[in-house]
Write a protein that holds these residues in place. Structure first.
Motif, PDB file in Angstrom:
ATOM      1  N   TYR A  73       0.955  -1.122  -0.211  1.00 29.88           N
ATOM      2  CA  TYR A  73       0.067  -0.115  -0.004  1.00 29.88           C
ATOM      3  C   TYR A  73       1.020   1.288   0.231  1.00 29.88           C
ATOM      4  N   ASN A  74       0.699   2.088  -1.005  1.00 28.08           N
ATOM      5  CA  ASN A  74       1.254   3.367  -1.200  1.00 28.08           C
ATOM      6  C   ASN A  74       0.198   4.502  -1.561  1.00 28.08           C
ATOM      7  N   PRO A  75      -0.261   5.343  -0.634  1.00 32.74           N
ATOM      8  CA  PRO A  75      -1.369   6.166  -0.850  1.00 32.74           C
ATOM      9  C   PRO A  75      -1.100   7.033  -2.049  1.00 32.74           C
ATOM     10  N   GLN A  76      -0.134   7.589  -2.357  1.00 29.77           N
ATOM     11  CA  GLN A  76       0.246   8.626  -3.414  1.00 29.77           C
ATOM     12  C   GLN A  76       0.124   7.864  -4.918  1.00 29.77           C
ATOM     13  N   ALA A  77       0.485   6.254  -5.031  1.00 28.42           N
ATOM     14  CA  ALA A  77       0.550   5.367  -5.917  1.00 28.42           C
ATOM     15  C   ALA A  77      -0.893   5.474  -6.254  1.00 28.42           C
ATOM     16  N   ARG A 131      -9.417   6.661   4.522  1.00 25.99           N
ATOM     17  CA  ARG A 131      -9.286   8.102   5.370  1.00 25.99           C
ATOM     18  C   ARG A 131      -8.027   8.493   4.705  1.00 25.99           C
ATOM     19  N   SER A 132      -6.977   7.705   3.918  1.00 27.04           N
ATOM     20  CA  SER A 132      -5.671   8.344   3.663  1.00 27.04           C
ATOM     21  C   SER A 132      -5.917   8.609   2.011  1.00 27.04           C
ATOM     22  N   LEU A 133      -6.607   7.903   1.183  1.00 32.16           N
ATOM     23  CA  LEU A 133      -7.073   8.067  -0.064  1.00 32.16           C
ATOM     24  C   LEU A 133      -7.866   9.340  -0.465  1.00 32.16           C
ATOM     25  N   ALA A 134      -9.039   9.519   0.257  1.00 25.64           N
ATOM     26  CA  ALA A 134     -10.103  10.299  -0.045  1.00 25.64           C
ATOM     27  C   ALA A 134      -9.610  11.703  -0.133  1.00 25.64           C
ATOM     28  N   PRO A 135      -8.862  12.246   0.767  1.00 27.99           N
ATOM     29  CA  PRO A 135      -8.688  13.698   0.916  1.00 27.99           C
ATOM     30  C   PRO A 135      -7.449  13.927  -0.130  1.00 27.99           C
ATOM     31  N   ARG A 136      -6.646  13.012  -0.264  1.00 32.60           N
ATOM     32  CA  ARG A 136      -5.623  13.050  -1.279  1.00 32.60           C
ATOM     33  C   ARG A 136      -6.246  13.217  -2.786  1.00 32.60           C
ATOM     34  N   LEU A 137      -7.158  12.198  -2.964  1.00 36.08           N
ATOM     35  CA  LEU A 137      -7.967  12.577  -4.577  1.00 36.08           C
ATOM     36  C   LEU A 137      -8.736  13.738  -4.443  1.00 36.08           C
ATOM     37  N   SER A 138      -9.383  14.184  -3.114  1.00 38.01           N
ATOM     38  CA  SER A 138     -10.031  15.398  -3.453  1.00 38.01           C
ATOM     39  C   SER A 138      -9.146  16.488  -3.631  1.00 38.01           C
ATOM     40  N   ALA A 139      -8.012  16.597  -3.115  1.00 38.36           N
ATOM     41  CA  ALA A 139      -7.083  17.708  -3.239  1.00 38.36           C
ATOM     42  C   ALA A 139      -6.508  17.750  -4.700  1.00 38.36           C
TER      43      ALA A 139
END
Length: 178
Positions: free
Chosen positions: A71-75, A101-109
């Motif tokens: 798992y790598n949230p950025q990738a 909770r780690s993916l949703a805010p990154r995608l939103s941004a």
């Protein structure tokens, strides 16, 4: 304009919560009169992937790549962002767990989009230590003291935050008990 649901798997298998999430996303897609796309990242057998259609997923994408094995949230967000652009997905559904909770805010941004989050405080009368029961859902105080948990859903937009939680039913019950 489609709804995209990220379907997390554990060692190539989906858990009950994944199917609940797909069902929830399907209801949203129906309300929006659009299609539901499911995305799974990692190695999942074809028959396991097909089970998602039983819960409303119309199109199922799977991405397998050795670079995504851990798992790598950025990738992972890069994969989701690319699929969103290719499919014109504009509504996204994630689990309310560590991964979501780690993916949703990154995608939103990245997409410069709003999002809905859940704030879930827990008040415990004794020690702050907790235990998660065998159902992987229920949380209790480790020392057996009283505990209370509630949730607020909040929409984050480019304006003021909007509290979506409606406790009017609970308030009515409490009022009638007096």
């Amino acid at each position: 304009m489609a709804v995209l649901v990220y379907t997390e798997n554990w060692d190539g298998k989906f858990k009950k919560r994944t199917y609940e999430l797909v069902s929830y996303a399907h209801a949203i897609a129906e309300q929006m009169e659009t299609s539901l796309i499911a995305l799974s990242i990692g190695s999942v057998a074809e028959d396991e992937l097909k089970t998602l259609s039983q819960y409303g997923a119309e199109i199922i994408y799977t991405v397998t790549d050795d670079r995504l094995k851990n798992y790598n949230p950025q990738a992972y967000v890069s994969v989701i962002e690319q699929l969103a652009k290719e499919t014109d997905a504009q509504t996204f559904v994630f689990s309310q767990n560590f991964t979501g909770r780690s993916l949703a805010p990154r995608l939103s941004a990245r997409l410069k989009a709003g999002m809905v989050i859940a704030i879930e405080p827990m008040v415990i009368a004794g020690s702050r230590e907790i235990e998660v029961l065998e159902d992987d859902w229920t949380i209790v105080s480790a020392d057996g003291n009283l505990a209370a948990h509630y949730e607020h859903s909040i929409a984050i937009t480019d304006g003021e935050p909007i509290i979506l939680s409606d406790f009017s039913i609970i308030e009515e019950v409490l009022k009638n008990k007096k």
